[in-house]
Design a protein around this motif. Structure first.
Motif, PDB file in Angstrom:
ATOM      1  N   SER A 375     -40.889  77.095   8.066  1.00 12.48           N
ATOM      2  CA  SER A 375     -41.474  77.330   9.391  1.00 12.48           C
ATOM      3  C   SER A 375     -40.042  77.227  10.857  1.00 12.48           C
ATOM      4  O   SER A 375     -39.401  75.996  10.062  1.00 12.48           O
ATOM      5  N   LEU A 376     -39.776  77.601  11.190  1.00 14.58           N
ATOM      6  CA  LEU A 376     -38.392  78.061  12.003  1.00 14.58           C
ATOM      7  C   LEU A 376     -38.655  78.130  13.390  1.00 14.58           C
ATOM      8  O   LEU A 376     -39.820  78.677  13.691  1.00 14.58           O
ATOM      9  N   SER A 377     -37.967  76.621  14.277  1.00 17.41           N
ATOM     10  CA  SER A 377     -37.862  76.589  15.407  1.00 17.41           C
ATOM     11  C   SER A 377     -36.612  76.587  15.717  1.00 17.41           C
ATOM     12  O   SER A 377     -35.880  75.526  15.624  1.00 17.41           O
ATOM     13  N   VAL A 378     -36.888  76.821  17.394  1.00 19.33           N
ATOM     14  CA  VAL A 378     -36.277  76.557  18.459  1.00 19.33           C
ATOM     15  C   VAL A 378     -36.007  75.735  19.397  1.00 19.33           C
ATOM     16  O   VAL A 378     -36.572  76.322  19.972  1.00 19.33           O
ATOM     17  N   SER A 379     -35.292  74.761  20.026  1.00 17.46           N
ATOM     18  CA  SER A 379     -35.114  74.305  21.396  1.00 17.46           C
ATOM     19  C   SER A 379     -34.022  74.064  21.697  1.00 17.46           C
ATOM     20  O   SER A 379     -32.978  74.158  21.323  1.00 17.46           O
ATOM     21  N   ALA A 380     -34.143  74.125  23.215  1.00 20.61           N
ATOM     22  CA  ALA A 380     -32.769  73.411  23.775  1.00 20.61           C
ATOM     23  C   ALA A 380     -32.836  73.483  25.632  1.00 20.61           C
ATOM     24  O   ALA A 380     -34.163  73.026  25.520  1.00 20.61           O
ATOM     25  N   ASP A 381     -31.783  72.408  25.979  1.00 18.66           N
ATOM     26  CA  ASP A 381     -31.867  71.693  27.431  1.00 18.66           C
ATOM     27  C   ASP A 381     -31.445  71.877  27.293  1.00 18.66           C
ATOM     28  O   ASP A 381     -29.930  71.520  27.527  1.00 18.66           O
ATOM     29  N   TYR A 382     -31.316  72.006  29.261  1.00 16.54           N
ATOM     30  CA  TYR A 382     -29.819  71.499  30.393  1.00 16.54           C
ATOM     31  C   TYR A 382     -29.860  71.039  31.165  1.00 16.54           C
ATOM     32  O   TYR A 382     -31.578  71.413  32.020  1.00 16.54           O
ATOM     33  N   GLY A 383     -29.067  70.391  31.661  1.00 14.33           N
ATOM     34  CA  GLY A 383     -29.991  69.063  32.622  1.00 14.33           C
ATOM     35  C   GLY A 383     -28.285  68.927  33.576  1.00 14.33           C
ATOM     36  O   GLY A 383     -27.155  68.668  32.986  1.00 14.33           O
ATOM     37  N   PHE A 384     -28.590  67.756  34.666  1.00 12.93           N
ATOM     38  CA  PHE A 384     -27.424  67.113  34.593  1.00 12.93           C
ATOM     39  C   PHE A 384     -27.466  65.264  35.139  1.00 12.93           C
ATOM     40  O   PHE A 384     -28.766  65.368  35.017  1.00 12.93           O
ATOM     41  N   ILE A 385     -26.804  64.870  34.758  1.00 16.95           N
ATOM     42  CA  ILE A 385     -27.085  63.460  33.772  1.00 16.95           C
ATOM     43  C   ILE A 385     -25.975  63.105  35.259  1.00 16.95           C
ATOM     44  O   ILE A 385     -24.771  63.383  34.642  1.00 16.95           O
ATOM     45  N   GLY A 386     -26.466  61.538  35.017  1.00 19.20           N
ATOM     46  CA  GLY A 386     -25.317  60.764  35.852  1.00 19.20           C
ATOM     47  C   GLY A 386     -25.317  59.923  37.152  1.00 19.20           C
ATOM     48  O   GLY A 386     -26.811  59.813  37.040  1.00 19.20           O
ATOM     49  N   THR A 387     -24.754  59.011  37.765  1.00 18.43           N
ATOM     50  CA  THR A 387     -25.755  57.948  38.270  1.00 18.43           C
ATOM     51  C   THR A 387     -25.739  57.964  39.827  1.00 18.43           C
ATOM     52  O   THR A 387     -26.435  57.953  40.537  1.00 18.43           O
ATOM     53  N   ASN A 388     -25.540  58.979  40.415  1.00 19.54           N
ATOM     54  CA  ASN A 388     -26.300  59.740  41.339  1.00 19.54           C
ATOM     55  C   ASN A 388     -25.776  60.956  41.412  1.00 19.54           C
ATOM     56  O   ASN A 388     -25.229  61.388  40.766  1.00 19.54           O
ATOM     57  N   PRO A 389     -26.081  61.803  42.124  1.00 20.88           N
ATOM     58  CA  PRO A 389     -26.353  63.663  42.561  1.00 20.88           C
ATOM     59  C   PRO A 389     -24.313  63.861  42.638  1.00 20.88           C
ATOM     60  O   PRO A 389     -24.329  64.931  41.676  1.00 20.88           O
ATOM     61  N   GLY A 390     -23.347  63.013  43.083  1.00 19.61           N
ATOM     62  CA  GLY A 390     -22.655  63.813  43.697  1.00 19.61           C
ATOM     63  C   GLY A 390     -21.694  63.041  42.100  1.00 19.61           C
ATOM     64  O   GLY A 390     -20.943  63.775  42.073  1.00 19.61           O
ATOM     65  N   GLN A 391     -22.031  62.427  40.766  1.00 16.98           N
ATOM     66  CA  GLN A 391     -21.388  62.498  40.036  1.00 16.98           C
ATOM     67  C   GLN A 391     -21.947  63.080  38.702  1.00 16.98           C
ATOM     68  O   GLN A 391     -21.793  62.337  37.983  1.00 16.98           O
ATOM     69  N   ALA A 392     -23.246  63.437  39.092  1.00 11.57           N
ATOM     70  CA  ALA A 392     -23.459  64.160  37.646  1.00 11.57           C
ATOM     71  C   ALA A 392     -22.914  65.436  37.121  1.00 11.57           C
ATOM     72  O   ALA A 392     -22.295  66.374  37.630  1.00 11.57           O
ATOM     73  N   HIS A 393     -23.252  65.078  36.207  1.00 10.97           N
ATOM     74  CA  HIS A 393     -22.410  66.403  34.985  1.00 10.97           C
ATOM     75  C   HIS A 393     -22.953  66.951  34.603  1.00 10.97           C
ATOM     76  O   HIS A 393     -24.215  66.490  33.394  1.00 10.97           O
ATOM     77  N   GLY A 394     -22.977  68.579  33.706  1.00 16.11           N
ATOM     78  CA  GLY A 394     -24.314  69.688  33.443  1.00 16.11           C
ATOM     79  C   GLY A 394     -24.068  68.651  31.005  1.00 16.11           C
ATOM     80  O   GLY A 394     -22.344  68.720  31.258  1.00 16.11           O
ATOM     81  N   THR A 395     -24.833  68.859  31.567  1.00 17.24           N
ATOM     82  CA  THR A 395     -25.298  68.601  29.382  1.00 17.24           C
ATOM     83  C   THR A 395     -26.100  69.591  29.296  1.00 17.24           C
ATOM     84  O   THR A 395     -27.100  69.813  29.718  1.00 17.24           O
ATOM     85  N   TYR A 396     -25.618  69.566  28.002  1.00 19.72           N
ATOM     86  CA  TYR A 396     -26.959  70.938  27.609  1.00 19.72           C
ATOM     87  C   TYR A 396     -27.439  70.477  25.737  1.00 19.72           C
ATOM     88  O   TYR A 396     -26.040  69.939  25.388  1.00 19.72           O
TER      89      TYR A 396
END
Length: 532
Positions: A375-396
């Motif tokens: 069986s074949l499946s795909v998954s993905a995520d995208y979001g922002f990570i950081g110590t606070n909203p001002g320093q968050a960076h996008g990762t996927y």
């Protein structure tokens, strides 16, 4: 002295640089642990509970234990007697959920007069036999949607704020330098992560066939609900005919009471002129009392039959209403036996439901066999990570997963064996259902033929007994007969009237049973009972 000082100075300079290097290594290690622990959690999903909340636990469809039931119309032979030509005992048996209903009067105003057509319409909408299977179809539709969800994209979102400490010693970080000790515990430090996650099954044959099997199960349940409507038509029509027969018995008993009372009054007059002895008066009076008690019992039976009919149709459980239709004897529509069997095999809903169950079992077996394939499946995520909203960076993160079953401890073979057993059982049930449909039609035909003959015999017997009673009354008035002969003639007429009423009921019930045996009973009923 100056050389020593330079050497010490040089050694001291090297020591400072070494300590600075160690500190830098520790910081890099902590940052690496931080990033690995934080972003691995954020990007690769963490625990399943963080992605998927608790799921609802479905309850049983019915809160009653053993809420099934059925409807059965039968004709059993009874031994004839010298006073009766009746040899048939027709009955309509309604059990389980089909004997009850939800309240229909709250939504459908009731005038107090109930026709057969209205009784059937109310029962089809509110009888618990139909209501239960209608909701079972809704439940099966929900289960189909659950099966389909395995084939459709799943999108979730989550937001997390994490505060943690890291035990370096537990992670195997055990090194140090003279004059410097690596901290055992680093932290606390914090980070936030806001992320959307998407997963999609690309190729999963087992999930696909599970969904197709659930569709067939849904279709089977919907057909079972349609068959329940046919059973409700049989139950309601049979109960309505019972009320009509019970009312006819009351009318016959009233006529017999009037006749017995007239004979009693006539006997009293003849006693005054000395034409008859007192014993004849007493005998006539006993006959009046007997007919009066019989009338009371039959009126009680009418009330009970009307209460039973009300329970089937969702009306208040009392007898405070009138039935408006009357059904006498009418020949059944011409239909050959073999044509009737063919028609039943083509349109009986319960047979179609059994066929759908076989198809569902075939697809379930295919799904079990497909467990052997990748069986074949795909998954993905995208979001922002950081110590606070001002320093968050996008990762996927994007992942494609190919799952190849190698050995599952015999699970696949067990699933296949179980599915094979289910399929063979449902195939056997389908063959039995075909036999049941044909036997229903043939039995209904036999009952119809027997009831038709019974009606003719009962009508002739009624005519003969009425003529005999008229002759005995003339002989009694002429003084050449006594009250005993009149009483016997009256009993013969009463018995003949009950025989005729019972025969007409048996004939109409046989037509109703044949309508159910053919399938599509709400429409076939109109043709067989001549409803407008």
């Amino acid at each position: 002295m100056s050389k020593l000082s330079e050497s010490e100075a040089r050694n001291g300079g090297h020591g400072d640089r070494s300590r600075a290097l160690v500190i830098a290594l520790v910081i890099v290690l902590v940052l690496a642990l931080h990033l690995f622990a934080g972003q691995a959690f954020a990007q690769f999903g963490g625990s399943a509970q963080a992605q998927q909340g608790a799921l609802a636990t479905p309850l049983p469809l019915s809160g009653r234990g053993g809420a099934g039931g059925g409807v059965n119309a039968t004709q059993t032979p009874i031994p004839g007697t010298t006073a009766s030509v009746n040899t048939l005992n027709p009955t309509i048996q309604v059990s389980g959920a089909y004997a009850g209903s939800a309240n229909s009067a709250a939504k459908l105003p009731f005038s107090g007069k109930l026709s057969l057509d209205e009784a059937v319409r109310r029962a089809v909408d509110y009888n618990l036999g139909v209501v239960g299977l209608t909701h079972a179809a809704r439940q099966a539709e929900g289960q189909t949607r659950v099966a389909r969800s395995s084939l459709l994209p799943n999108l979730t979102g989550d937001a997390a704020e994490t505060v943690e400490t890291v035990n370096l010693a537990a992670l195997g970080v055990r090194f140090g330098f003279p004059g410097f000790t690596v901290p055992t515990v680093v932290g606390p430090f914090n980070y936030m992560d806001v992320r959307a996650r998407l997963s999609q099954s690309v190729a999963d044959l087992t999930a696909r066939n599970n969904y197709r099997a659930s569709q067939e199960t849904l279709r089977a349940t919907q057909l079972s609900a349609q068959d329940a409507r046919d059973l409700v038509v049989l139950a309601t029509g049979g109960s309505y005919l019972q009320v009509i027969a019970a009312k006819a018995r009351v009318q016959a008993a009233q006529a017999q009471l009037e006749t017995a009372d007239a004979v009693y009054q006539q006997t009293l007059q003849q006693l005054q002129f000395g034409k008859v002895p007192q014993i004849d008066v007493n005998r006539s009076q006993v006959e009046v009392l007997t007919e009066r008690q019989r009338l009371a019992s039959l009126q009680n039976d009418v009330a009970k039959q009307k209460i039973n009919l009300a329970r089937l149709t969702g009306l208040p459980p009392n007898d405070q209403y009138d039935v408006t239709d009357e059904f006498g004897y009418a020949a059944a529509p011409p239909l050959g036996l073999e044509d009737a069997v063919k028609q039943a095999l083509e349109q009986r809903a319960d047979l179609k439901a059994a066929e759908a169950q076989v198809h569902a079992a075939e697809l379930a077996r295919t799904a079990a066999r497909d467990e052997r394939y990748p069986s074949l499946s795909v998954s993905a995520d995208y979001g922002f990570i950081g110590t606070n909203p001002g320093q968050a960076h996008g990762t996927y993160n994007a992942t494609a997963t190919l799952t190849v079953p190698i050995w599952r401890g015999g699970r696949t073979a067990g699933d296949i064996e179980e599915a094979e057993a289910d399929l063979q059982q449902r195939q056997a049930e389908l063959e039995d259902q075909k036999s049941q449909v044909e036997s229903d039609v043939r039995n209904a035909y036999l009952d119809l033929q027997a009831a038709s003959t019974q009606v003719q015999v009962a009508q002739q017997n009624l005519d003969v007994t009425q003529q005999t009673l008229a002759q005995e009354r003339q002989r009694f008035e002429a003084g050449v007969s006594d009250s005993v002969a009149i009483s016997q003639a009256q009993e013969s007429v009463a018995s003949a009237q009950l025989d005729y009423i019972n025969s007409v009921f048996a004939h109409n019930l046989a037509k109703l049973t044949l309508a159910r045996a053919l399938g599509n009973a709400p429409q076939t009923l109109r043709q067989f009972l001549k409803l407008q």
